[in-house]
Structure formats: structure tokens, C-alpha cells
Design an enzyme around this catalytic site. Structure first.
Site, PDB file in Angstrom:
ATOM      1  N   ARG A 246      -8.081   1.128  16.697  1.00  0.00           N
ATOM      2  CA  ARG A 246      -8.280   0.127  15.699  1.00  0.00           C
ATOM      3  C   ARG A 246      -7.768  -0.927  15.689  1.00  0.00           C
ATOM      4  O   ARG A 246      -6.919  -0.524  14.825  1.00  0.00           O
ATOM      5  CB  ARG A 246      -9.922  -0.167  15.366  1.00  0.00           C
ATOM      6  CG  ARG A 246     -11.211  -0.072  16.195  1.00  0.00           C
ATOM      7  CD  ARG A 246     -11.583  -0.683  16.953  1.00  0.00           C
ATOM      8  NE  ARG A 246     -12.477  -0.253  17.625  1.00  0.00           N
ATOM      9  CZ  ARG A 246     -12.963   0.063  18.447  1.00  0.00           C
ATOM     10  NH1 ARG A 246     -11.216   0.504  19.810  1.00  0.00           N
ATOM     11  NH2 ARG A 246     -13.495   0.276  19.763  1.00  0.00           N
ATOM     12  N   GLU A 275      -8.998  -9.780  19.163  1.00  0.00           N
ATOM     13  CA  GLU A 275      -8.357  -9.402  20.325  1.00  0.00           C
ATOM     14  C   GLU A 275      -9.795 -10.610  21.229  1.00  0.00           C
ATOM     15  O   GLU A 275     -11.082 -10.924  20.921  1.00  0.00           O
ATOM     16  CB  GLU A 275      -8.815  -8.221  21.060  1.00  0.00           C
ATOM     17  CG  GLU A 275      -8.400  -7.001  20.760  1.00  0.00           C
ATOM     18  CD  GLU A 275      -8.761  -5.902  20.667  1.00  0.00           C
ATOM     19  OE1 GLU A 275      -8.666  -4.552  19.868  1.00  0.00           O
ATOM     20  OE2 GLU A 275      -9.626  -5.339  21.113  1.00  0.00           O
ATOM     21  N   HIS A 294      -6.378  -3.915  24.962  1.00  0.00           N
ATOM     22  CA  HIS A 294      -7.178  -3.019  25.187  1.00  0.00           C
ATOM     23  C   HIS A 294      -7.893  -2.234  26.148  1.00  0.00           C
ATOM     24  O   HIS A 294      -9.044  -2.221  26.766  1.00  0.00           O
ATOM     25  CB  HIS A 294      -8.378  -3.918  24.613  1.00  0.00           C
ATOM     26  CG  HIS A 294      -9.139  -2.548  23.732  1.00  0.00           C
ATOM     27  ND1 HIS A 294      -9.668  -3.056  22.944  1.00  0.00           N
ATOM     28  CD2 HIS A 294      -9.515  -1.858  23.826  1.00  0.00           C
ATOM     29  CE1 HIS A 294     -10.273  -2.363  22.472  1.00  0.00           C
ATOM     30  NE2 HIS A 294     -10.450  -1.458  22.678  1.00  0.00           N
TER      31      HIS A 294
HETATM   32  C1  8YV Z   1     -14.381  -0.099  25.176  1.00  0.00           C
HETATM   33  C2  8YV Z   1     -13.136   0.768  23.379  1.00  0.00           C
HETATM   34  O1  8YV Z   1     -14.272  -0.242  26.346  1.00  0.00           O
HETATM   35  O2  8YV Z   1     -14.859   2.851  23.537  1.00  0.00           O
HETATM   36  C3  8YV Z   1     -14.614   1.675  22.551  1.00  0.00           C
HETATM   37  O3  8YV Z   1     -14.587   1.825  21.093  1.00  0.00           O
HETATM   38  O4  8YV Z   1     -13.023   0.602  21.992  1.00  0.00           O
HETATM   39  C4  8YV Z   1     -13.089   0.607  24.648  1.00  0.00           C
HETATM   40  O5  8YV Z   1     -13.340   1.826  25.325  1.00  0.00           O
HETATM   41  C5  8YV Z   1     -14.281  -1.305  24.400  1.00  0.00           C
HETATM   42  O6  8YV Z   1     -14.688  -0.987  22.497  1.00  0.00           O
HETATM   43  C6  8YV Z   1     -15.457  -1.904  24.563  1.00  0.00           C
HETATM   44  O7  8YV Z   1     -15.231  -3.105  23.878  1.00  0.00           O
END
Ligand code: 8YV
Length: 332
Positions: A246, A275, A294
Site C-alpha cells: 500500500r 491513486e 496498481h
Molecule cells: C485490488 C488489491 O484489486 O486485493 C487488494 O488488496 O490491492 C488489489 O488486488 C484493489 O484493492 C482493488 O481496489
């Protein structure tokens, strides 16, 4: 399938894109309202009044939004990370939070290792050189990259995804794996193939030894801004920083300083504090940053698997069953 089409139809609000076949599973069992809160927050909030189930991703669900959903019983996130959700508020209201662990581990590990390789070997920069017609002669020292194989990788966070990255590093690239986590992992039971190949290491020892520091940290009050000037200053001169967890775990100004004044040689970033990354962000154009939008889990197969698990979780809870993957909000 478990939880399919049993009991009276409930009101379900979708707040993120779902593959058609998974939306159809929901519609076969329940009354579904599809919303796009980023485009029309008012319509989303209006739909909350009747909602008993909520499913989606990439939108912050606040306690104020929960106040608009008095009948809500379950929130099913199409993500493994839960930093978009108010864990304590959900716990207080007895609302079940579900997420999608496991189904994306290998895909995210591929992305992170690919980003590490691309950053160290300057693949994006050099692909652009070719694309822009600037390849005039054999590459010289000024365009050399740095080896990945047989170097030392330091993992911050050693859950399923961290271990999947460690397998690629140790078994595929002959790398020494150091990892930092709240507690050592029992490799013999959890990852026998990594026994003797991955070492739980204090941060103060890992940072100066790692050629690659890879952050795979969830976002929480503990990890927010954890990667700050003090930690970057301890990193090995010429090391490379990768973030696949993150963005807000990193103090981005401190990262930029570490890139411009040492010790970092380069950084590969799939996640950012904000983001999409604002176009004005110096990280977007920094010559030694490889930025990605991302895409950790962004393959057709894995995003479909995440949606399928999220739908299953939601259907199970609405049918009064235990979800396949509920997040323990009490432990938060
Ligand atoms: C998601 C991700 O697609 O799963 C997670 O925690 O970071 C990604 O796979 C993303 O969070 C969607 O907002």
C-alpha cells in the site's frame, strides 16, 4: 454452490465492476442494484437505505455511509486488503466483512517480482529508448542495469504473498531471502520449500544488508508512513526499493529524498499514497522510478477468481452461513 438461491431475495448493492457471470449469480438469488459511487455518489448512497449486502472494491466505505445502510449485514470486498473499510464501525454494527485472500497470491507475486526485475534492469526506460527511436548504438555503461540473481532480497511483510515472492527469489533466482514480520513464520508447516532459505531478520539488520527491499505491508495505523526518512537512511547504498503493498505505508517525500540523495539507486512502485497517481507527482516522472498503476492482481484470471470468491462470500452470509473468507474485524 453453497448459499446459492436459498431463502427470500435480499437487497444487494454492487459498488464496483463485476464480471457478467458473477453478477448473474447474484441476480439469480437476490435483488441487485448496480452503482458506480465514483461517478454518482448520490445514487450509491440512496441505494444503501435498502441494502442488506454490499459488494465491490476501490471505494472508501465510511462510518457515515454505514449510517445510511441500517439493514446492512455483510460487506464483501473484491480485494484482500481491507484498508477501505472502517473495521471498528463494522464490528460495532455486527456487519460481516469479507475479502479475497489466497486467490491472488501468485499473481501479485508475479507482478512484484516482474517489477523488481524491470526496475533493476531498467526495462521500461530502455523500452522507451527503443520506442522513441533513440537506440543509436550498443548500450554502454550509462544504460547498464544491475543483476537480480544471487542478490539479497529483504521482504517487509511475510504473509502468503511475501512467501510467494520469496519462493520466486530463492528457488528461481538463487537469492538470499531476509524477511521482517511481526513474528517468525513456522516455515516447516507454512512454507516447507523455504526452510533454510528465508530468515526472519530484525529491521535494523535487514535494511543495510538487502540489495532489494520489498514492502508487502497492509495499511493500518501501525504501518501508515512506516517507511520514512529514518528507515530509508538505513538502506544499503545502491539498493532498490519495491512497493507492492500500500502506498500510504511510504513517506513519499522521504522516498524521493532517498532517490535523489542516496542510498537508493531506484524504486519500483505499484502502489501510491494517492491513486490514481496525480500527474503532478514527482514520482510519476522520476527517471529512476518504475511506476505501475496498481496492477498487482490485474490479470483476467485472478480478477475473475476474486470476484467469484467475493460473490460466494456474500451469498453465504446472506444465506446465514459462514463465509469462505471473512475478515476478523474484532482483531483489528
Ligand atoms: C485490488 C488489491 O484489486 O486485493 C487488494 O488488496 O490491492 C488489489 O488486488 C484493489 O484493492 C482493488 O481496489
Amino acid at each position: 454452490m453453497a448459499g446459492e438461491a436459498v431463502g427470500t431475495p435480499k437487497h444487494v448493492v454492487v459498488f464496483g465492476a463485476l464480471p457478467p457471470d458473477q453478477l448473474a449469480r447474484l441476480q439469480a438469488a437476490h435483488q441487485v442494484t448496480v452503482t458506480n459511487p465514483k461517478a454518482d455518489p448520490a445514487a450509491f448512497e440512496a441505494a444503501l437505505a435498502q441494502a442488506e449486502g454490499l459488494i465491490g472494491a476501490s471505494y472508501p466505505i465510511t462510518p457515515a455511509l454505514l449510517d445510511k445502510a441500517p439493514r446492512l449485514r455483510v460487506v464483501s470486498s473484491v480485494s484482500v486488503g481491507v484498508d477501505n473499510y472502517p473495521l471498528a464501525a463494522l464490528q460495532q454494527r455486527g456487519i460481516v466483512l469479507c475479502h479475497t485472500p489466497g486467490v491472488l497470491d501468485e499473481t501479485v507475486a508475479d507482478t512484484v517480482f516482474g517489477l523488481l526485475m524491470a526496475t533493476s534492469r531498467r526495462m521500461v526506460e530502455l523500452a522507451n529508448l527503443v520506442r522513441e527511436g533513440r537506440w543509436a548504438k550498443s548500450v554502454g555503461e550509462d544504460l547498464y542495469g544491475w543483476d537480480v540473481h544471487h542478490k539479497t532480497i529483504g521482504l517487509l511483510g511475510f504473509g502468503r504473498i511475501g512467501q510467494a515472492i520469496a519462493r520466486r527469489a530463492a528457488l528461481g533466482f538463487g537469492m538470499q531471502v531476509l524477511y521482517h514480520a511481526r513474528r517468525p513464520v513456522d516455515l516447516a508447516t507454512q512454507a516447507p520449500e523455504l526452510v533454510g532459505k528465508a530468515t526472519h531478520t530484525p529491521l535494523a539488520e535487514l535494511l543495510p544488508r538487502a540489495d532489494f527491499v520489498v514492502a508487502m505491508l497492509p495499511l493500518s495505523d501501525t504501518t501508515r508512513g512506516m517507511l520514512n526518512a529514518e528507515l530509508f537512511a538505513q538502506m544499503k547504498p545502491g539498493s532498490i526499493f519495491i512497493n507492492g503493498g500500500r502506498g500510504a505505508t511510504v513517506d513519499e517525500a522521504a522516498l524521493l529524498h532517498a532517490l535523489d540523495h542516496g542510498p537508493l539507486r531506484a524504486a519500483g512502485l505499484d502502489v501510491f499514497a494517492k491513486e490514481p497517481l496525480p500527474t503532478a507527482s514527482p514520482l510519476r516522472t522520476h527517471p529512476r522510478v518504475t511506476p505501475l498503476p496498481h496492477i498487482g492482481s490485474a490479470t483476467a484470471e485472478t480478477r475473475h477468481a476474486m470476484a467469484a470468491l467475493a460473490v460466494t462470500n456474500l451469498l453465504q452470509v446472506l444465506a446465514g452461513e459462514q463465509a469462505t473468507a471473512a475478515y476478523d474485524t474484532a482483531a483489528a
